[in-house]
Every structure is written in C-alpha cells, then in structure tokens.
Enzyme design. Structure first.
Site, PDB file in Angstrom:
ATOM      1  N   SER A  62     -75.813  -2.218 -59.882  1.00  0.00           N
ATOM      2  CA  SER A  62     -74.663  -3.055 -59.539  1.00  0.00           C
ATOM      3  C   SER A  62     -73.423  -2.682 -60.347  1.00  0.00           C
ATOM      4  O   SER A  62     -73.525  -2.182 -61.472  1.00  0.00           O
ATOM      5  CB  SER A  62     -74.984  -4.529 -59.790  1.00  0.00           C
ATOM      6  OG  SER A  62     -76.174  -4.897 -59.149  1.00  0.00           O
TER       7      SER A  62
HETATM    8  N1  SAH Z   1     -79.654  -5.480 -60.643  1.00  0.00           N
HETATM    9  C1  SAH Z   1     -79.922  -4.096 -60.356  1.00  0.00           C
HETATM   10  C2  SAH Z   1     -79.398  -3.700 -59.003  1.00  0.00           C
HETATM   11  C3  SAH Z   1     -80.277  -4.129 -57.964  1.00  0.00           C
HETATM   12  S1  SAH Z   1     -79.919  -3.556 -56.345  1.00  0.00           S
HETATM   13  C4  SAH Z   1     -79.350  -3.163 -61.392  1.00  0.00           C
HETATM   14  O1  SAH Z   1     -78.657  -3.633 -62.304  1.00  0.00           O
HETATM   15  O2  SAH Z   1     -79.616  -1.968 -61.308  1.00  0.00           O
HETATM   16  C5  SAH Z   1     -80.981  -4.674 -55.514  1.00  0.00           C
HETATM   17  C6  SAH Z   1     -82.443  -4.411 -55.684  1.00  0.00           C
HETATM   18  O3  SAH Z   1     -83.138  -5.456 -55.010  1.00  0.00           O
HETATM   19  C7  SAH Z   1     -82.925  -3.104 -55.064  1.00  0.00           C
HETATM   20  O4  SAH Z   1     -83.537  -2.332 -56.040  1.00  0.00           O
HETATM   21  C8  SAH Z   1     -83.921  -3.553 -53.993  1.00  0.00           C
HETATM   22  O5  SAH Z   1     -85.029  -2.685 -53.862  1.00  0.00           O
HETATM   23  C9  SAH Z   1     -84.342  -4.910 -54.511  1.00  0.00           C
HETATM   24  N2  SAH Z   1     -84.888  -5.844 -53.521  1.00  0.00           N
HETATM   25  C10 SAH Z   1     -84.446  -6.123 -52.276  1.00  0.00           C
HETATM   26  N3  SAH Z   1     -85.221  -7.082 -51.732  1.00  0.00           N
HETATM   27  C11 SAH Z   1     -86.162  -7.416 -52.655  1.00  0.00           C
HETATM   28  C12 SAH Z   1     -87.248  -8.339 -52.688  1.00  0.00           C
HETATM   29  N4  SAH Z   1     -87.527  -9.137 -51.652  1.00  0.00           N
HETATM   30  N5  SAH Z   1     -87.994  -8.415 -53.819  1.00  0.00           N
HETATM   31  C13 SAH Z   1     -87.732  -7.617 -54.885  1.00  0.00           C
HETATM   32  N6  SAH Z   1     -86.739  -6.717 -54.906  1.00  0.00           N
HETATM   33  C14 SAH Z   1     -85.953  -6.622 -53.807  1.00  0.00           C
END
Ligand code: SAH
Length: 215
Positions: A62
C-alpha cells in the site's frame, strides 16, 4: 548508496504530516519501518515514492499515506489485539505491531505470507502472527479484536468482521462505491454501530466468503 533513512524522514513530513496524519505514534512508527525491506530489489529505489508498488501475485504494497491513515483511524493506544486482513508484503503489519500489543494478520496468498513472515523476522518483530487463509471470515478463535484493519475493498461492511469487534472496537475497511472505494471506519459504542468516511481510495478487491466471491 541510497540514504533510505533520509528518504523515510522526508516521506513522513511531506506525504504524511502535511497531508493530515497527526497521530504522533503513527508518525513515529512510519519513521521507523524500512519500507525498502518489503519490496523486491527491483523496486527498492522507489520504496519511498508516494504510491503502491507491485509485490507479486498481482498484489501491491500500500501507499504509505494509506497505511498511516488506516493506523490513525484505528486509534491505537498500545495495548490492543489487532486483526489485519491482507498481510501483503508485511509492511503494514510492521507498522501496526509498533502501535498495538499483538497483531494477527491473514493473507490468502501463501507465497506472500511466507515472504512477509521472513521480512518481519529479519526486523526482529515478535508480536505478529501471519496466517494463510480467507481473512474475510476473520479469526473467530482469536476474537474479539479491539481493532480490525482490512487492506482490500469489500462490497459491503463484512458482518463477520463486525461481529469479531470488541466493545468500543474499530473496523477500518475500504467499501466499494460508484466512483471510488471509500475508506470507512466503523465504531462500536454502547451497543451502537456508527460509521465515518475517511476518504476515497483504491485497493485490490477482498476475495473471499464476505468479499467478492470465493477465493
Ligand atoms: N497491507 C499490505 C498490502 C496489502 S494488498 C502491505 O502493506 O503490503 C491487499 C492484500 O489482501 C493482498 O495481498 C491480497 O492477496 C489480500 N487479500 C485479498 N482478499 C483477502 C482475503 N479474503 N483474505 C486474506 N487476504 C486477502
């Protein structure tokens, strides 16, 4: 050699403080976590750019402001148990674990969870548990949580996650709307649920039972 420490300090002042992040604990945590350690070699030089960056599996780390805005909206004092949905690179978990007592972080992509675990271990982080699975269902065996952060857009406020909030708990989640996703904070207070929009944002979709369909 790139001076990441000074790039990080500039990021905190220009991208965060000047754009409304006022919680000093959040600013201090963001000033500590080396974002360059959560991206691949190819993106290290852009670690302090004002944007999301690819981390593999079609996902992104993010934008720093978004991580700070989510952490600020969670109103953490230091003693909380936090649930994070969407570990991704592990960067936001590394920030959250400095603001709370314990973080349970769920990621659906196993390779991302493994890389995040490794990056967190290298930093000596001991209060984050990374779990592989569908975070839209929460982690009932660890509930209730004083704070829940969702880093992927949900079609509607996920009822299961709201049900895993402690009394006076906060849930921050991007909700899909017509023009943009809306980063929204839900607060439980005296048995009532209130919500407040933080602002427009853009996230990857929450895939899962209470997201946009099964994983
Ligand atoms: N906070 C993270 C960015 C996350 S991007 C950072 O700082 O790097 C969003 C993430 O949510 C992705 O890796 C995606 O695979 C995950 N995601 C999407 N749906 C999800 C679910 N139902 N359960 C767990 N992870 C999920």
């Amino acid at each position: 050699m790139t001076d990441f420490a000074s790039l990080r300090a500039t990021m905190v002042e220009r991208q965060l403080r000047r754009r409304g992040i006022a919680d000093e604990r959040v600013l201090a945590a963001m000033a500590e976590v080396p974002r360059e350690d959560f991206v691949s070699e190819r993106y290290r030089s852009r670690a302090y750019s004002d944007s999301a960056l690819p981390i593999g599996e079609g996902q992104t780390i993010s934008q720093p402001w978004i991580v700070a805005a989510i952490c600020q909206a969670l109103e953490l004092g230091g003693g909380e148990c936090v649930l994070e949905v969407g570990t991704g690179s592990g960067y936001s978990a590394a920030v959250l674990c400095r603001l709370a007592a314990e973080v349970v972080s769920v990621e659906r992509h196993e390779p991302l969870a493994a890389a995040a675990r490794q990056a967190l271990d290298s930093l000596g982080v001991a209060n984050v548990e990374v779990i592989v699975g569908d975070g839209s269902r929460g982690v009932p065996e660890r509930a209730p949580f004083e704070a829940i952060a969702v880093h992927a857009t949900a079609p509607a406020p996920p009822a299961t996650l709201l049900g895993q909030l402690a009394a006076a708990g906060r849930l921050v989640v991007p909700i899909a709307a017509d023009a943009a996703d809306l980063l929204t904070v839900f607060r439980h207070r005296d048995g009532e649920l209130s919500s407040e929009t933080i602002g427009p944002c853009r996230f990857v979709p929450l895939v899962g039972e209470e997201g946009f369909g099964p994983a």
